[in-house]
Structures are given as C-alpha cells and as structure tokens.
Write a protein that holds these residues in place. Structure first.
Motif, short mmCIF file in Angstrom:
data_model
loop_
_atom_site.label_atom_id
_atom_site.label_comp_id
_atom_site.label_asym_id
_atom_site.label_seq_id
_atom_site.Cartn_x
_atom_site.Cartn_y
_atom_site.Cartn_z
N ASP A 223 2.27 6.91 0.37
CA ASP A 223 1.51 6.80 1.61
C ASP A 223 1.93 5.53 2.32
OD1 ASP A 223 -0.38 8.89 2.03
OD2 ASP A 223 -1.50 8.19 0.29
N GLU A 224 1.80 5.54 3.65
CA GLU A 224 1.97 4.31 4.41
C GLU A 224 0.66 4.08 5.15
OE1 GLU A 224 5.73 4.27 6.49
OE2 GLU A 224 5.19 2.43 7.52
N LEU A 225 -0.12 3.11 4.66
CA LEU A 225 -1.50 2.94 5.11
C LEU A 225 -1.76 1.49 5.49
CD1 LEU A 225 -3.13 4.72 2.03
CD2 LEU A 225 -2.66 5.77 4.25
N THR A 226 -2.84 1.25 6.24
CA THR A 226 -3.26 -0.13 6.39
C THR A 226 -3.87 -0.57 5.05
OG1 THR A 226 -5.46 0.50 7.15
CG2 THR A 226 -3.80 0.07 8.85
N PHE A 227 -3.80 -1.87 4.81
CA PHE A 227 -4.34 -2.40 3.56
C PHE A 227 -5.83 -2.08 3.45
CE2 PHE A 227 -5.88 -6.13 0.99
CZ PHE A 227 -5.35 -5.67 -0.22
N ALA A 228 -6.54 -2.14 4.59
CA ALA A 228 -7.99 -1.86 4.59
C ALA A 228 -8.28 -0.45 4.06
CB ALA A 228 -8.55 -2.04 6.00
N TRP B 174 -6.24 1.51 2.27
CA TRP B 174 -5.79 1.68 0.88
C TRP B 174 -6.78 1.07 -0.10
CZ3 TRP B 174 -4.21 -1.93 -2.88
CH2 TRP B 174 -3.68 -1.34 -4.05
N LYS B 175 -7.27 -0.13 0.20
CA LYS B 175 -8.12 -0.79 -0.79
C LYS B 175 -9.49 -0.13 -0.88
CE LYS B 175 -9.92 -4.73 1.87
NZ LYS B 175 -9.77 -6.17 2.13
N LYS C 233 -8.57 2.75 -3.20
CA LYS C 233 -8.07 2.34 -4.53
C LYS C 233 -8.53 0.92 -4.88
CE LYS C 233 -5.73 6.09 -4.85
NZ LYS C 233 -6.39 7.14 -5.63
N PRO C 234 -9.83 0.75 -5.08
CA PRO C 234 -10.31 -0.61 -5.37
C PRO C 234 -9.76 -1.19 -6.67
CG PRO C 234 -12.07 1.02 -5.61
CD PRO C 234 -10.91 1.74 -5.01
N GLY D 243 -6.61 -0.86 -7.58
CA GLY D 243 -5.16 -0.91 -7.46
C GLY D 243 -4.60 -2.32 -7.58
N ARG D 244 -3.28 -2.39 -7.66
CA ARG D 244 -2.62 -3.71 -7.69
C ARG D 244 -1.65 -3.83 -6.53
NH1 ARG D 244 2.48 -2.91 -10.17
NH2 ARG D 244 2.60 -1.06 -11.46
N VAL D 245 -1.48 -5.06 -6.05
CA VAL D 245 -0.71 -5.32 -4.84
C VAL D 245 0.44 -6.28 -5.16
CG1 VAL D 245 -0.87 -6.01 -2.41
CG2 VAL D 245 -2.93 -5.30 -3.64
N LEU D 246 1.61 -5.97 -4.63
CA LEU D 246 2.76 -6.86 -4.83
C LEU D 246 2.48 -8.23 -4.23
CD1 LEU D 246 5.81 -7.12 -5.65
CD2 LEU D 246 6.34 -6.51 -3.28
N ARG E 123 -4.10 3.63 12.53
CA ARG E 123 -2.73 3.30 12.14
C ARG E 123 -2.21 4.23 11.04
NH1 ARG E 123 -0.88 -1.88 12.59
NH2 ARG E 123 1.10 -1.00 11.89
N ALA F 274 -1.19 -8.63 -7.84
CA ALA F 274 -2.55 -9.13 -7.81
C ALA F 274 -3.50 -7.95 -7.69
CB ALA F 274 -2.74 -10.07 -6.63
N ASP G 66 -2.53 -5.15 7.83
CA ASP G 66 -1.15 -5.04 7.35
C ASP G 66 -0.91 -3.64 6.78
OD1 ASP G 66 -0.18 -7.50 8.02
OD2 ASP G 66 -0.60 -8.42 6.08
N VAL H 36 0.81 -1.13 4.11
CA VAL H 36 1.35 -1.14 2.75
C VAL H 36 1.97 0.23 2.44
CG1 VAL H 36 -0.32 -2.85 1.91
CG2 VAL H 36 -0.85 -0.41 1.67
N ALA I 178 -2.55 2.86 -9.37
CA ALA I 178 -2.21 2.76 -7.96
C ALA I 178 -1.56 1.41 -7.67
CB ALA I 178 -3.46 2.94 -7.10
#
Lengths: 213, 170
Positions: free
Chosen positions: A33-38, A40-41, A44-45, A47-50, A133, B120, B132, B134, B143
């Motif tokens: 998926d290509e999503l806004t961070f808002a 996605w989180k 997927k609360p 989840g992990r982020v680069l 978006r 993180a 932003d 992702v 995920a």
C-alpha cells in the motif's frame, strides 16, 4: 538495482533482471500500500516503521516535506509519445488487471471517489481515503454478485455502503456491518505514478476519462 | 646516431600503440557514463553495451594499463628531448584515473543504501509526520512501513517481514 551475488541489473518498477547472469528472472511482487502515515498507523497500531539513518538525517539530506511539489518541475526522460491531454508529470493512479492497464488521474479520483469501473473484464472500484491522499482499489464482486459502492455521508472516518445489500465497508475493504459483515474485498494493486512513467512501462494503457460529471 | 635511426620505426609504432591503448581505456570507461545519463531515456541495446563494458573494464583496463606502462618505460628510455618525455607523461596520465574508475560504479556514488536498517514502533515514530506517505506491507500479521522521504534517499532497503525476505525500492 544491482545484486551483490551475481552483479545483475534489475529494473525497479517490474522487478525484472534486464542484464547479467539472472537476465529474464523476475522477483515476486509483494502487495503493498502507499498510504499517509496517519491512515497506516490507525490500521496497524502494532506495526514497525523504518527509522531514518542518523547521519543522513543530521546533515539534512533527506527530502523535505514538500519535495513532491518541487519535483513537479523536474524535466522528464521518455521515448514514448505522450497523450496530449495529460502533462508528463500529472499524478496518476495506475492499475493493471489481467494485462489491461489504466491510468486514473489523481484529480479525477479525488473528485469522483469511489469510481466504479471494469478493467480487464473485472469489476473494480478506486477509492481515496479520508486523508485525501491514500488511494486503494478493490474488486467489487462478492459471492458472484457485482456490487456498487457509494460514500456514506456524515461519518467521521471513511465508510462505504453498497447499493445491493446496504452493508457498510471500511477503507481496508472489510464489511463492518450489514448482511455482508465480515466479508473482505479482494485488494487490487495500485501504483501512484507520473503519467510519463506509467506510460513508459505500460505503453498500451488507457486513461480514465473524467467525463462530464 | 645509427642505433637511434634504426629504432625510429619501432618508436613510431610504440607511440601509435600507446595512443590506441589510451584511447581504448578511456572509451571503455567513459562510454557507459555517457550512455547511461540520468534524465535521459535509455535503450536496451545501449544498456547491454554499457553492462558488458562495466563488466569487462576492470580486467581489460588493468591489462591495458600494464601494457601502456611498459610502452611508456621503453619509449622514455629511447626518447631524447624533454618535450617527448613530457608528452609521454601527458598521454599516460589519464590511464591511471580511468583504470581506477573502471573499478567504481559511479551510479552507486549517488545512492546510499541503508546497510543496517532499524525500526521503531508506531508510538515511537515521532520522525514521521501524519501527512508523510509510507510504503506499507504486511506478511503473516507483521506490518512494516517505509516512509517515502527516506526511501527517496536510500532507494533500496532490505528487510524480512513475517519470515519473508523482501526488498523495498523507490
């Protein structure tokens, strides 16, 4: 991309090795998926982020938040003859189903979401999230029945309803209430791309016509 | 005088070979740079040539540079006049950086991969703004999200998600 083991060159868009010992091989594409961070989180609360590399971030080398706006003026490289109706850097949502490619100008998606369509003989729809978006597409056949979706007004988060059963669906394509509750629509991969780039890799693409609506 | 005269045709030939070798080294190293320019479309044939040249140029330039060095040494001994020797140096000078460049991938100077990516949890990810974009994937309930602003810099990030090795690219 180049791999360390064989030195083959890989095309990023297709995942195909175009040169070297592995020429002709193709990496298996992973649904993403290509999503806004808002958005996605929220989904997927856990989840992990680069994380950013501290050295790179410290020296301010990562792209600025408005980098996409600035990209709009970068010249394009293409050997394709482009459709006159779209500027090369028009943002499009590119979808391929059963070998049929179609580009939906992002502005059209914003205006008309959800867009009911048929592509490659498959009924699909394209929808933008409440962040305006994130774009997703789904097949709209459930148990052999073709559904028509519309936005349910007055809800704080995006809720879709289908005209046939009145079931309600969220942005992940899951029915959250009604007769079809618990059903999951099949996801269709979308690629947010510039028109010239989409056309280069999908020369036979058709363009979604905004129409008079 | 007699020795010098008799070696003259040999010297001429040595000069010719030296010039050809130098030109060939520069061609094999610089042609891929010229063919694969950013912001200009490439053809499959151009890429094939470039790939072959990048592949063989490390060994070919080494052999050619050694041959050129031998010719330079031989000509140096058999040349009189400072300007001839100066010319030898001028002809040989580009061979060294070109031989070095054959061992480099100049495209990869521009892009810095992330050798040890770190992650993180969502509640610790203050470095990403809500607006932003992702790239997000999920495998077997795991995920992972790759912010596009970071991906636009590193371009390639390797990861294992839900037991599956993947590469995220932008």
């Amino acid at each position: 991309m180049r791999d360390e083991e064989t030195g083959s060159w890989w095309q990023q868009v297709s995942g195909e090795a175009i040169l070297g010992p592995l020429k002709g091989k193709r990496l298996k594409s992973v649904f993403h998926d290509e999503l806004t961070f808002a958005t996605w989180k929220r989904e997927k609360p856990q989840g992990r982020v680069l994380k950013p590399d501290e050295g790179v971030a410290g020296s301010g080398q990562y792209a600025k938040a408005n980098w996409e706006e600035r990209m709009a003026n970068v010249p394009v490289a293409t050997s394709q003859v482009l459709d006159q109706s779209l500027k090369p850097r028009t943002l499009v949502v590119g979808i391929t189903v059963n070998g049929a490619a179609k580009a939906y100008p992002f502005d059209a998606v914003l205006k008309q979401s959800p867009i009911m369509d048929d592509l490659g003989g498959t009924p699909i729809f394209v929808v933008v999230g409440d962040d305006k978006r994130s774009v997703r597409a789904f097949e709209r056949t459930v148990d052999g029945r073709k559904l028509e979706f519309f936005l349910k007004p007055g809800s704080s988060q995006l809720v879709l309803a289908d005209a046939e059963t009145g079931s309600e669906w969220d942005f992940t394509g899951k029915a959250i209430s009604g007769p079809l509750s618990g059903q999951q629509l099949k996801k269709v991969a979308v690629l947010n791309d510039y028109w010239f780039d989409w056309k280069a890799y999908n020369p036979k693409t058709i363009v979604y016509d905004l129409g008079g609506r | 005088m007699t020795t010098s005269n008799s070696s003259f045709p040999g010297r001429k030939l040595a000069w010719l070979v030296l010039l050809v070798i130098t030109a060939a080294i520069l061609a094999i190293v610089l042609a891929p740079v010229w063919i694969i320019q950013p912001f200009s479309p490439q053809t499959q044939r151009g890429l094939e040539w470039s790939f072959a040249m990048k592949r063989w140029s490390p060994i070919l330039t080494l052999i050619a540079a050694a041959a050129a060095l031998m010719l330079v040494v031989w000509l140096w001994r058999n040349s009189r006049g400072w300007w001839r020797k100066a010319l030898l140096v001028i002809v040989f000078l580009p061979v060294l950086p070109a031989t070095w460049l054959a061992r480099q991938n100049h495209f990869e100077w521009m892009f810095n991969p992330l050798p040890n990516p770190a992650y993180a949890m969502v509640n610790e990810a203050g470095f990403v703004d809500d607006s932003d974009i992702v790239l997000a994937i999920e495998f077997k309930g795991e995920a992972a999200a790759y912010p596009v602003r970071q991906m636009a810099y590193h371009h390639v990030v390797e990861d294992v998600v839900g037991g599956t090795p993947i590469v995220a690219t932008y």
